[in-house]
Design an enzyme around this catalytic site. Structure first.
Site, PDB file in Angstrom:
ATOM      1  N   HIS A  36       6.153  -8.133  -1.139  1.00 32.81           N
ATOM      2  CA  HIS A  36       5.026  -8.574  -1.985  1.00 32.81           C
ATOM      3  C   HIS A  36       4.673  -7.553  -3.055  1.00 32.81           C
ATOM      4  CE1 HIS A  36       3.722 -11.316   1.599  1.00 32.81           C
ATOM      5  NE2 HIS A  36       4.679 -11.857   0.876  1.00 32.81           N
ATOM      6  N   GLY A  53       1.789  -6.054  13.326  1.00 36.66           N
ATOM      7  CA  GLY A  53       0.546  -6.151  12.554  1.00 36.66           C
ATOM      8  C   GLY A  53       0.563  -7.214  11.481  1.00 36.66           C
ATOM      9  N   CYS A  57       1.225  -2.748 -26.478  1.00 38.28           N
ATOM     10  CA  CYS A  57       1.472  -3.922 -27.339  1.00 38.28           C
ATOM     11  C   CYS A  57       0.233  -4.810 -27.401  1.00 38.28           C
ATOM     12  CB  CYS A  57       2.668  -4.719 -26.808  1.00 38.28           C
ATOM     13  SG  CYS A  57       2.230  -5.801 -25.418  1.00 38.28           S
ATOM     14  N   CYS A 105       2.932  -5.208 -18.019  1.00 37.89           N
ATOM     15  CA  CYS A 105       2.320  -6.002 -19.093  1.00 37.89           C
ATOM     16  C   CYS A 105       2.779  -7.458 -19.012  1.00 37.89           C
ATOM     17  CB  CYS A 105       2.738  -5.397 -20.443  1.00 37.89           C
ATOM     18  SG  CYS A 105       2.217  -6.386 -21.856  1.00 37.89           S
ATOM     19  N   ASP A 138       0.788  -1.249   0.000  1.00 43.41           N
ATOM     20  CA  ASP A 138       0.000   0.000   0.000  1.00 43.41           C
ATOM     21  C   ASP A 138       0.816   1.294   0.000  1.00 43.41           C
ATOM     22  OD1 ASP A 138      -0.758  -0.584   3.544  1.00 43.41           O
ATOM     23  OD2 ASP A 138       0.994   0.354   2.596  1.00 43.41           O
ATOM     24  N   GLU A 173      -3.627  -9.290  18.616  1.00 42.89           N
ATOM     25  CA  GLU A 173      -3.906 -10.677  19.049  1.00 42.89           C
ATOM     26  C   GLU A 173      -2.593 -11.460  19.114  1.00 42.89           C
ATOM     27  OE1 GLU A 173      -6.216 -12.272  15.780  1.00 42.89           O
ATOM     28  OE2 GLU A 173      -4.450 -12.366  14.485  1.00 42.89           O
ATOM     29  N   ASN A 194       0.771  -6.512  18.214  1.00 46.83           N
ATOM     30  CA  ASN A 194      -0.366  -7.050  17.473  1.00 46.83           C
ATOM     31  C   ASN A 194      -1.581  -7.008  18.390  1.00 46.83           C
ATOM     32  OD1 ASN A 194      -2.201  -8.903  16.079  1.00 46.83           O
ATOM     33  ND2 ASN A 194      -0.422  -9.487  14.867  1.00 46.83           N
TER      34      ASN A 194
HETATM   35  C1  BV8 Z   1       5.836 -18.608  -2.726  1.00 50.76           C
HETATM   36  C2  BV8 Z   1       0.213  -9.474  -2.423  1.00 50.76           C
HETATM   37  C3  BV8 Z   1       7.323 -20.066  -3.831  1.00 50.76           C
HETATM   38  C4  BV8 Z   1      -1.045  -9.694  -3.196  1.00 50.76           C
HETATM   39  C5  BV8 Z   1       0.277 -11.340  -0.853  1.00 50.76           C
HETATM   40  C6  BV8 Z   1       5.785 -22.435   2.746  1.00 50.76           C
HETATM   41  C7  BV8 Z   1       6.883 -21.909   2.050  1.00 50.76           C
HETATM   42  C8  BV8 Z   1       6.682 -21.202   0.868  1.00 50.76           C
HETATM   43  C9  BV8 Z   1       5.387 -20.990   0.381  1.00 50.76           C
HETATM   44  C10 BV8 Z   1       4.306 -21.504   1.070  1.00 50.76           C
HETATM   45  C11 BV8 Z   1       4.506 -22.232   2.244  1.00 50.76           C
HETATM   46  N1  BV8 Z   1       3.282 -22.608   2.694  1.00 50.76           N
HETATM   47  C12 BV8 Z   1       2.324 -22.137   1.850  1.00 50.76           C
HETATM   48  C13 BV8 Z   1       2.914 -21.488   0.844  1.00 50.76           C
HETATM   49  C14 BV8 Z   1       2.218 -20.870  -0.272  1.00 50.76           C
HETATM   50  C15 BV8 Z   1       1.807 -19.432   0.030  1.00 50.76           C
HETATM   51  C16 BV8 Z   1       1.311 -19.198   1.424  1.00 50.76           C
HETATM   52  O1  BV8 Z   1       2.056 -18.729   2.280  1.00 50.76           O
HETATM   53  N2  BV8 Z   1       0.039 -19.500   1.660  1.00 50.76           N
HETATM   54  C17 BV8 Z   1      -0.540 -19.245   2.974  1.00 50.76           C
HETATM   55  C18 BV8 Z   1      -1.899 -18.565   2.805  1.00 50.76           C
HETATM   56  C19 BV8 Z   1      -0.633 -20.580   3.673  1.00 50.76           C
HETATM   57  N3  BV8 Z   1       2.915 -18.551  -0.256  1.00 50.76           N
HETATM   58  C20 BV8 Z   1       3.094 -18.127  -1.523  1.00 50.76           C
HETATM   59  O2  BV8 Z   1       2.432 -18.517  -2.470  1.00 50.76           O
HETATM   60  C21 BV8 Z   1       4.214 -17.128  -1.747  1.00 50.76           C
HETATM   61  N4  BV8 Z   1       5.045 -17.547  -2.834  1.00 50.76           N
HETATM   62  O3  BV8 Z   1       5.846 -19.278  -1.749  1.00 50.76           O
HETATM   63  O4  BV8 Z   1       6.616 -18.846  -3.844  1.00 50.76           O
HETATM   64  C22 BV8 Z   1       6.397 -21.001  -4.518  1.00 50.76           C
HETATM   65  C23 BV8 Z   1       6.301 -20.880  -5.888  1.00 50.76           C
HETATM   66  C24 BV8 Z   1       5.462 -21.788  -6.557  1.00 50.76           C
HETATM   67  C25 BV8 Z   1       4.717 -22.754  -5.842  1.00 50.76           C
HETATM   68  C26 BV8 Z   1       4.799 -22.804  -4.435  1.00 50.76           C
HETATM   69  C27 BV8 Z   1       5.631 -21.920  -3.753  1.00 50.76           C
HETATM   70  C28 BV8 Z   1       3.656 -15.776  -2.148  1.00 50.76           C
HETATM   71  C29 BV8 Z   1       2.912 -15.155  -1.006  1.00 50.76           C
HETATM   72  C30 BV8 Z   1       2.578 -13.695  -1.340  1.00 50.76           C
HETATM   73  C31 BV8 Z   1       1.092 -13.551  -1.564  1.00 50.76           C
HETATM   74  N5  BV8 Z   1       0.754 -12.129  -1.772  1.00 50.76           N
HETATM   75  N6  BV8 Z   1       0.041 -10.044  -1.084  1.00 50.76           N
HETATM   76  C32 BV8 Z   1      -2.160  -8.831  -2.688  1.00 50.76           C
HETATM   77  O5  BV8 Z   1      -1.964  -8.079  -1.701  1.00 50.76           O
HETATM   78  O6  BV8 Z   1      -3.241  -8.886  -3.301  1.00 50.76           O
HETATM   79  S1  BV8 Z   1       0.023 -11.968   0.685  1.00 50.76           S
HETATM   80  C33 BV8 Z   1      -0.992 -10.999   1.658  1.00 50.76           C
HETATM   81  O7  BV8 Z   1      -0.910 -11.606   2.959  1.00 50.76           O
HETATM   82  C34 BV8 Z   1      -0.563  -9.564   1.893  1.00 50.76           C
HETATM   83  O8  BV8 Z   1       0.683  -9.200   1.353  1.00 50.76           O
HETATM   84  C35 BV8 Z   1      -0.487  -9.532   3.431  1.00 50.76           C
HETATM   85  O9  BV8 Z   1       0.348  -8.562   3.915  1.00 50.76           O
HETATM   86  C36 BV8 Z   1       0.057 -10.862   3.660  1.00 50.76           C
HETATM   87  C37 BV8 Z   1       0.184 -11.395   5.032  1.00 50.76           C
HETATM   88  O10 BV8 Z   1      -0.964 -11.077   5.747  1.00 50.76           O
HETATM   89  P1  BV8 Z   1      -0.802 -10.054   6.973  1.00 50.76           P
HETATM   90  O11 BV8 Z   1      -0.080  -8.851   6.477  1.00 50.76           O
HETATM   91  O12 BV8 Z   1      -0.221 -10.768   8.120  1.00 50.76           O
HETATM   92  O13 BV8 Z   1      -2.293  -9.638   7.180  1.00 50.76           O
HETATM   93  P2  BV8 Z   1      -3.412 -10.416   8.038  1.00 50.76           P
HETATM   94  O14 BV8 Z   1      -4.718  -9.781   7.754  1.00 50.76           O
HETATM   95  O15 BV8 Z   1      -3.251 -11.894   7.860  1.00 50.76           O
HETATM   96  O16 BV8 Z   1      -3.023 -10.096   9.564  1.00 50.76           O
HETATM   97  C38 BV8 Z   1      -3.160  -8.782  10.060  1.00 50.76           C
HETATM   98  C39 BV8 Z   1      -2.658  -8.847  11.491  1.00 50.76           C
HETATM   99  O17 BV8 Z   1      -2.673  -7.524  12.034  1.00 50.76           O
HETATM  100  C40 BV8 Z   1      -3.517  -9.718  12.392  1.00 50.76           C
HETATM  101  O18 BV8 Z   1      -2.656 -10.542  13.176  1.00 50.76           O
HETATM  102  C41 BV8 Z   1      -4.262  -8.699  13.274  1.00 50.76           C
HETATM  103  O19 BV8 Z   1      -4.427  -9.217  14.583  1.00 50.76           O
HETATM  104  C42 BV8 Z   1      -3.298  -7.553  13.322  1.00 50.76           C
HETATM  105  N7  BV8 Z   1      -3.889  -6.214  13.479  1.00 50.76           N
HETATM  106  C43 BV8 Z   1      -5.062  -5.761  12.967  1.00 50.76           C
HETATM  107  N8  BV8 Z   1      -5.211  -4.460  13.308  1.00 50.76           N
HETATM  108  C44 BV8 Z   1      -4.104  -4.097  14.009  1.00 50.76           C
HETATM  109  C45 BV8 Z   1      -3.260  -5.217  14.129  1.00 50.76           C
HETATM  110  N9  BV8 Z   1      -2.077  -5.192  14.784  1.00 50.76           N
HETATM  111  C46 BV8 Z   1      -1.710  -4.012  15.342  1.00 50.76           C
HETATM  112  N10 BV8 Z   1      -2.470  -2.893  15.264  1.00 50.76           N
HETATM  113  C47 BV8 Z   1      -3.658  -2.896  14.612  1.00 50.76           C
HETATM  114  N11 BV8 Z   1      -4.401  -1.774  14.572  1.00 50.76           N
HETATM  115 ZN    ZN Z   2       3.120  -4.966 -23.512  1.00 49.59          ZN
END
Ligand code: BV8
Ligand code: ZN
Length: 247
Positions: free
Chosen positions: A119, A187, A150, A127, A104, A215, A213
């Protein structure tokens, strides 16, 4: 808000020279940007598999394009909050690196000098055919998608599920952590890998870990100091302590 700090945390802040802030969408919640997994989270309406991945984009480019447009609008209207601004002010007293999962732009808009975007960035579009970045976003075509000169489809410059993180950025994050004395984990639910593995990595580098955090998370057991509450108030209060002994 005044905050009582444990002596070992104050000692760590006094001794530290380099600090890494590892942030997730929770730090932007107070800027009005919905988190991913909270009750009002972005993923509640859609599953990540449905939208934030390349196949979903190819299958239904107009739907994914609309979802990112909707989020870009929210991001554009959002302002950095006291959490982002405190992290920027920490630069007056420490060498600071921000490692963020967020797309963001708010850390950069708050003024932070070194922001590693694991990320990608929702403001960037490129493209899928020729790879060129779109400088200006064109009008949508009849099928509701953005096209490059293109003719190729324009996609958001974010890392989708199943896509590798930018290696240079991830490596730079590990180097910054390995050199740091103190890592704030702010966070993030630590659900997404390999980003979440950076907290374990920081532990292995003997960094002093502070989690802020609203939580508990799967990484809370690794924290030397944990605050349950909002990042804006907690980071501002910790900064006030730093100003007293470093100001
Ligand atoms: C990949 C961009 C290799 C897009 C995002 C193990 C190893 C490697 C990969 C994996 C693995 N296990 C699983 C995987 C696959 C996957 C994954 O992790 N899946 C999860 C869901 C299980 N990972 C991937 O695919 C990654 N790539 O591994 O490549 C590969 C290649 C091919 C095949 C396999 C593997 C790519 C991951 C990137 C995805 N893109 N974002 C978009 O934004 O649209 S991820 C997305 O989640 C955001 O970037 C976000 O930031 C991120 C993490 O979430 P959080 O930021 O933690 O947000 P969340 O809402 O979950 O939590 C908020 C927290 O804040 C809470 O705890 C809450 O309590 C707290 N909070 C709320 N308010 C407050 C607060 N705290 C303080 N103050 C407040 N006011
Ligand atoms: Zn192009």
């Amino acid at each position: 808000m005044s905050l009582l700090l444990e002596k070992h945390f104050i000692d760590a802040l006094k001794k530290a020279r380099r600090i890494v802030f590892f942030t997730g969408s929770g730090i932007s919640a107070e800027s009005g940007i919905p988190t991913f997994r909270g009750e009002e989270g972005l993923w509640n309406k859609f599953k990540p598999e449905e939208l934030a991945n390349f196949n979903a984009f190819i299958k239904n480019p107009a739907l994914v394009t609309d979802w990112y447009n909707f989020r870009r609008e929210i991001v554009r209207k959002a302002l950095p909050n006291p959490g982002h601004l405190s992290i920027y002010e920490f630069e007056k007293f420490y060498d600071v690196t921000v490692v963020t999962q967020n797309v963001d732009n708010l850390h950069k808009r708050a003024g932070s000098s070194i922001v590693l975007e694991l990320h990608g960035n929702i403001e960037r579009n490129f493209c899928i055919s020729c790879g060129k970045d779109a400088v200006e976003m064109p009008e949508k075509d009849k099928s509701g998608v953005f096209r490059c000169e293109c003719g190729g489809l324009l996609r958001p410059g974010v890392v989708w599920f199943g896509e590798n993180l930018p290696t240079a950025i991830f490596d730079a994050a590990e180097v910054a952590i390995s050199k740091s004395d103190l890592v704030f984990v702010v966070g993030t639910s630590l659900q997404v890998y390999p980003a979440a593995s950076l907290v374990q990595f920081a532990k292995g580098c003997n960094c002093y870990i502070v989690e802020i955090n609203t939580e508990n998370t799967p990484g809370s057991y690794l924290a030397d100091q944990k605050f349950i509450g909002k990042s804006g108030a907690h980071l501002s209060a910790i900064l006030e302590h730093v100003k007293r002994f470093r100001g």
